[in-house]
Design a protein around this motif. Structure first.
Motif, PDB file in Angstrom:
ATOM      1  N   GLY A 153      51.779  46.870  47.120  1.00  0.00           N
ATOM      2  CA  GLY A 153      52.353  45.891  48.037  1.00  0.00           C
ATOM      3  C   GLY A 153      52.496  46.458  49.434  1.00  0.00           C
ATOM      4  N   ASP A 154      52.921  47.724  49.512  1.00  0.00           N
ATOM      5  CA  ASP A 154      53.048  48.382  50.814  1.00  0.00           C
ATOM      6  C   ASP A 154      51.677  48.650  51.432  1.00  0.00           C
ATOM      7  N   VAL A 155      50.701  48.984  50.582  1.00  0.00           N
ATOM      8  CA  VAL A 155      49.343  49.203  51.083  1.00  0.00           C
ATOM      9  C   VAL A 155      48.801  47.924  51.712  1.00  0.00           C
ATOM     10  N   ALA A 156      48.977  46.800  51.019  1.00  0.00           N
ATOM     11  CA  ALA A 156      48.490  45.519  51.533  1.00  0.00           C
ATOM     12  C   ALA A 156      49.129  45.193  52.873  1.00  0.00           C
ATOM     13  N   PHE A 157      50.430  45.412  52.976  1.00  0.00           N
ATOM     14  CA  PHE A 157      51.154  45.126  54.220  1.00  0.00           C
ATOM     15  C   PHE A 157      50.676  46.046  55.338  1.00  0.00           C
ATOM     16  N   ALA A 158      50.526  47.349  55.012  1.00  0.00           N
ATOM     17  CA  ALA A 158      50.121  48.315  56.032  1.00  0.00           C
ATOM     18  C   ALA A 158      48.698  48.065  56.519  1.00  0.00           C
ATOM     19  N   ALA A 159      47.823  47.607  55.623  1.00  0.00           N
ATOM     20  CA  ALA A 159      46.433  47.381  56.000  1.00  0.00           C
ATOM     21  C   ALA A 159      46.232  46.089  56.772  1.00  0.00           C
ATOM     22  N   GLY A 160      47.252  45.242  56.816  1.00  0.00           N
ATOM     23  CA  GLY A 160      47.162  44.031  57.614  1.00  0.00           C
ATOM     24  C   GLY A 160      46.872  42.767  56.835  1.00  0.00           C
ATOM     25  N   PHE A 161      46.904  42.825  55.499  1.00  0.00           N
ATOM     26  CA  PHE A 161      46.661  41.625  54.707  1.00  0.00           C
ATOM     27  C   PHE A 161      47.905  40.738  54.703  1.00  0.00           C
ATOM     28  N   SER A 162      47.682  39.439  54.647  1.00  0.00           N
ATOM     29  CA  SER A 162      48.798  38.487  54.706  1.00  0.00           C
ATOM     30  C   SER A 162      49.440  38.235  53.355  1.00  0.00           C
ATOM     31  N   SER A 163      48.774  38.644  52.269  1.00  0.00           N
ATOM     32  CA  SER A 163      49.328  38.431  50.936  1.00  0.00           C
ATOM     33  C   SER A 163      48.725  39.439  49.966  1.00  0.00           C
ATOM     34  N   ILE A 164      49.422  39.670  48.841  1.00  0.00           N
ATOM     35  CA  ILE A 164      48.920  40.553  47.797  1.00  0.00           C
ATOM     36  C   ILE A 164      47.630  39.992  47.211  1.00  0.00           C
ATOM     37  N   ARG A 165      47.578  38.680  47.055  1.00  0.00           N
ATOM     38  CA  ARG A 165      46.378  38.077  46.484  1.00  0.00           C
ATOM     39  C   ARG A 165      45.167  38.317  47.380  1.00  0.00           C
ATOM     40  N   GLN A 166      45.339  38.147  48.696  1.00  0.00           N
ATOM     41  CA  GLN A 166      44.233  38.393  49.619  1.00  0.00           C
ATOM     42  C   GLN A 166      43.797  39.853  49.557  1.00  0.00           C
ATOM     43  N   PHE A 167      44.753  40.752  49.461  1.00  0.00           N
ATOM     44  CA  PHE A 167      44.472  42.188  49.341  1.00  0.00           C
ATOM     45  C   PHE A 167      43.672  42.479  48.072  1.00  0.00           C
ATOM     46  N   ASN A 168      44.146  41.969  46.933  1.00  0.00           N
ATOM     47  CA  ASN A 168      43.458  42.210  45.668  1.00  0.00           C
ATOM     48  C   ASN A 168      42.033  41.648  45.679  1.00  0.00           C
ATOM     49  N   ASP A 169      41.894  40.418  46.178  1.00  0.00           N
ATOM     50  CA  ASP A 169      40.582  39.776  46.205  1.00  0.00           C
ATOM     51  C   ASP A 169      39.607  40.538  47.094  1.00  0.00           C
ATOM     52  N   THR A 170      40.077  40.987  48.260  1.00  0.00           N
ATOM     53  CA  THR A 170      39.199  41.694  49.200  1.00  0.00           C
ATOM     54  C   THR A 170      38.752  43.035  48.637  1.00  0.00           C
ATOM     55  N   VAL A 171      39.692  43.804  48.093  1.00  0.00           N
ATOM     56  CA  VAL A 171      39.345  45.111  47.522  1.00  0.00           C
ATOM     57  C   VAL A 171      38.347  44.934  46.385  1.00  0.00           C
ATOM     58  N   ARG A 172      38.581  43.951  45.515  1.00  0.00           N
ATOM     59  CA  ARG A 172      37.679  43.729  44.388  1.00  0.00           C
ATOM     60  C   ARG A 172      36.288  43.297  44.871  1.00  0.00           C
ATOM     61  N   GLU A 173      36.255  42.466  45.904  1.00  0.00           N
ATOM     62  CA  GLU A 173      34.974  41.962  46.401  1.00  0.00           C
ATOM     63  C   GLU A 173      34.183  43.038  47.133  1.00  0.00           C
ATOM     64  N   VAL A 174      34.868  43.829  47.968  1.00  0.00           N
ATOM     65  CA  VAL A 174      34.164  44.817  48.802  1.00  0.00           C
ATOM     66  C   VAL A 174      33.787  46.072  48.017  1.00  0.00           C
ATOM     67  N   PHE A 175      34.690  46.540  47.130  1.00  0.00           N
ATOM     68  CA  PHE A 175      34.474  47.816  46.457  1.00  0.00           C
ATOM     69  C   PHE A 175      34.146  47.679  44.964  1.00  0.00           C
ATOM     70  N   ASP A 176      34.141  46.443  44.460  1.00  0.00           N
ATOM     71  CA  ASP A 176      33.835  46.192  43.049  1.00  0.00           C
ATOM     72  C   ASP A 176      34.784  46.937  42.124  1.00  0.00           C
ATOM     73  N   LEU A 177      36.007  47.122  42.563  1.00  0.00           N
ATOM     74  CA  LEU A 177      37.059  47.752  41.769  1.00  0.00           C
ATOM     75  C   LEU A 177      38.385  47.100  42.124  1.00  0.00           C
ATOM     76  N   THR A 178      39.294  47.083  41.169  1.00  0.00           N
ATOM     77  CA  THR A 178      40.651  46.649  41.487  1.00  0.00           C
ATOM     78  C   THR A 178      41.345  47.778  42.241  1.00  0.00           C
TER      79      THR A 178
END
Length: 495
Positions: A153-178
């Motif tokens: 949750g802190d990683v998502a906030f620090a990286a500039g994502f607006s929500s945990i869901r957006q963070f999870n979706d982006t990481v999974r899409e870009v790096f093919d890993l959760t």
């Protein structure tokens, strides 16, 4: 460059790390994109596409390579050597402008409409401002996942994502890993260790050759007391960032720079990294620079002696401008002391348990009511400092990562007490113009005389036309010919 398929494919075949950051290679058969030097087997030519940025590859549906980590390569040197709108936009996006003020804020800084900015970026880099900012957030998230124990949750906030869901979706899409899979996969890595609590330690990639002695020697020799210091072979300084203060420790090596960051707010991480890279000129292309400068017989010995010089730049354009005016016609030591007094009187205090840093260099807004009596210098220079501060605050002088270099010179020269030397030093060290040239600088002229070059400003300026567009690097090479503290690393008093 990405449009030249044959040249790009040859670079990939040779695993040439010099092209990392210039473009990425996307493999149709695997759906991933890599840096040119990826150690994996070279794919068949018919199965590859080349993109100018990671954002463009992501937009086309490709995932980041887990082996070569293309997002961690040095940035493209193209954005640092060009002064057009696209290059200015890329520098501002790297500095976090889109995350802070949106696409509208980016367009306002550039003096264009949002539609024009979108169109220009799409045409040249294959992605718009939001996609480029998203790619940057993804890389920041990856860095925090791999190098810290921060909760996601802190990683998502620090990286500039607006929500945990957006963070999870982006990481999974870009790096093919959760996020948890990415952390587990990198748990045993040692090349990017975590420092003490509240400190992030990482490696800043750099193109070789890297003559860090001249770069770090200059930063050490001009260090502002209380804001900058050298300790145990490391250059340290305080940072004023959008969401708080920070302290960075930079330790050079021939193939990377070890960077330790202490931040009050982890949201400042991408900005802090971008500014540290800018300070050390790490996205430069030394091969291109040195190839031009070696052609001059007078410069060739300097280039061959210590190839890969970098420009000692700045983490804050306004700070460098004020320091340049303070340093007019006085010694380096005297300029340091004046800047240190200004920081102690007007800068924000910082707590540095690991060293002797005491303040952040003051922002322009903190210097508007400066007491002239605190400036131990001639009256004309006092007026120049006050005039520059007022002009910057009023928007009459625009100095930032996306500044128009020629317009900035014109604006600076309109300030009483700011002459050509000051304007060129600010353009060179503050704005990063690769073709700035302080022909009236005493050190530049002394080195030119030693090399048998014209040493009068007019003659030296005329001769310098053959060095375009790399005259800032010529200045750095010329300074290396002098017996001066800027060429001592580590500095004698700290050796």
């Amino acid at each position: 460059m990405h449009d030249d398929f044959d040249r790009c494919y040859r670079a990939v075949q040779s695993k040439d790390a010099r092209f990392d950051g210039w473009f990425v290679i996307a493999v149709l058969s695997t759906g991933i994109y890599c840096r040119p030097s990826c150690p994996a087997r070279t794919p068949l030519a018919r199965n590859v596409r080349f993109y100018p940025t990671a954002a463009a590859a992501q937009r086309a549906g490709f995932r980041s390579c887990k082996r070569c980590r293309p997002d961690a390569s040095p940035g493209s040197p193209e954005w640092n050597i060009r002064g057009d709108v696209v290059a200015r936009a890329m520098r501002l996006i790297a500095d976090g402008t889109v995350d802070r003020t949106g696409v509208t804020g980016l367009a306002d800084r550039l003096g264009y409409t949002t539609r024009q900015v979108e169109r220009l970026l799409q045409a040249e880099v294959g992605a718009g401002p939001l996609a480029l900012a998203r790619a940057q957030r993804a890389q920041t998230a990856r860095m925090l996942i791999e190098t810290t124990a921060l909760p996601f949750g802190d990683v998502a906030f620090a990286a500039g994502f607006s929500s945990i869901r957006q963070f999870n979706d982006t990481v999974r899409e870009v790096f093919d890993l959760t996020p948890s899979g990415l952390r587990q996969r990198t748990a045993n890595r040692t090349e990017m260790p975590t420092g003490a609590a509240g400190t992030l330690t990482l490696r800043l990639a750099v193109r070789q050759p890297f003559a860090f002695e001249g770069l770090f020697g200059h930063l050490a020799a001009t260090a502002v007391p209380g804001c900058e210091e050298v300790r145990d072979g490391t250059f340290r300084r305080s940072l004023r960032l959008p969401s708080g203060a920070g302290i960075v420790s930079l330790t050079p090596s021939p193939d990377h720079v070890r960077c330790s960051l202490q931040l009050e707010d982890f949201r400042d991480l991408p900005v802090a990294i971008a500014r540290c890279r800018r300070l050390l000129d790490l996205d430069a292309d030394p091969e291109a620079v040195d190839a031009v400068l070696r052609a001059d017989e007078a410069l060739r010995p300097l280039v061959l002696k210590a190839p890969g010089q970098r420009i000692p730049r700045a983490v804050d354009e306004h700070e460098m401008a004020i320091r340049a005016v303070l340093g007019q016609q006085i010694s380096t030591q005297r300029a340091r002391n004046l800047a240190g007094r200004l920081a102690a009187d007007y800068g924000r205090p910082v707590a540095d348990v690991s060293g002797g840093l005491t303040h952040v260099f003051p922002a322009v807004s903190e210097l508007l009511d400066i007491d002239p009596q605190r400036l131990a210098m001639p009256g004309a220079r006092k007026q120049a400092v006050q005039g520059l501060v007022t002009a910057i605050d009023a928007g009459q002088v625009v100095l930032d990562a996306g500044a128009d270099w020629d317009a900035a010179r014109t604006q600076l020269l309109a300030v009483a007490g700011v002459g050509p030397w000051t304007a060129e030093i600010i353009a060179m060290r503050g704005l990063g113009d690769p073709d700035a040239f302080p022909a009236t600088d005493l050190g530049t002229r002394a080195a030119a005389r030693r090399l048998g070059l014209p040493d009068d400003p007019r003659g030296l300026s005329a001769h310098s036309s053959r060095w375009r567009p790399w005259r800032s690097y010529v200045t750095q090479y010329l300074w290396t010919a002098l017996d001066h503290p800027v060429n001592q690393w580590p500095p004698k008093e700290a050796a």
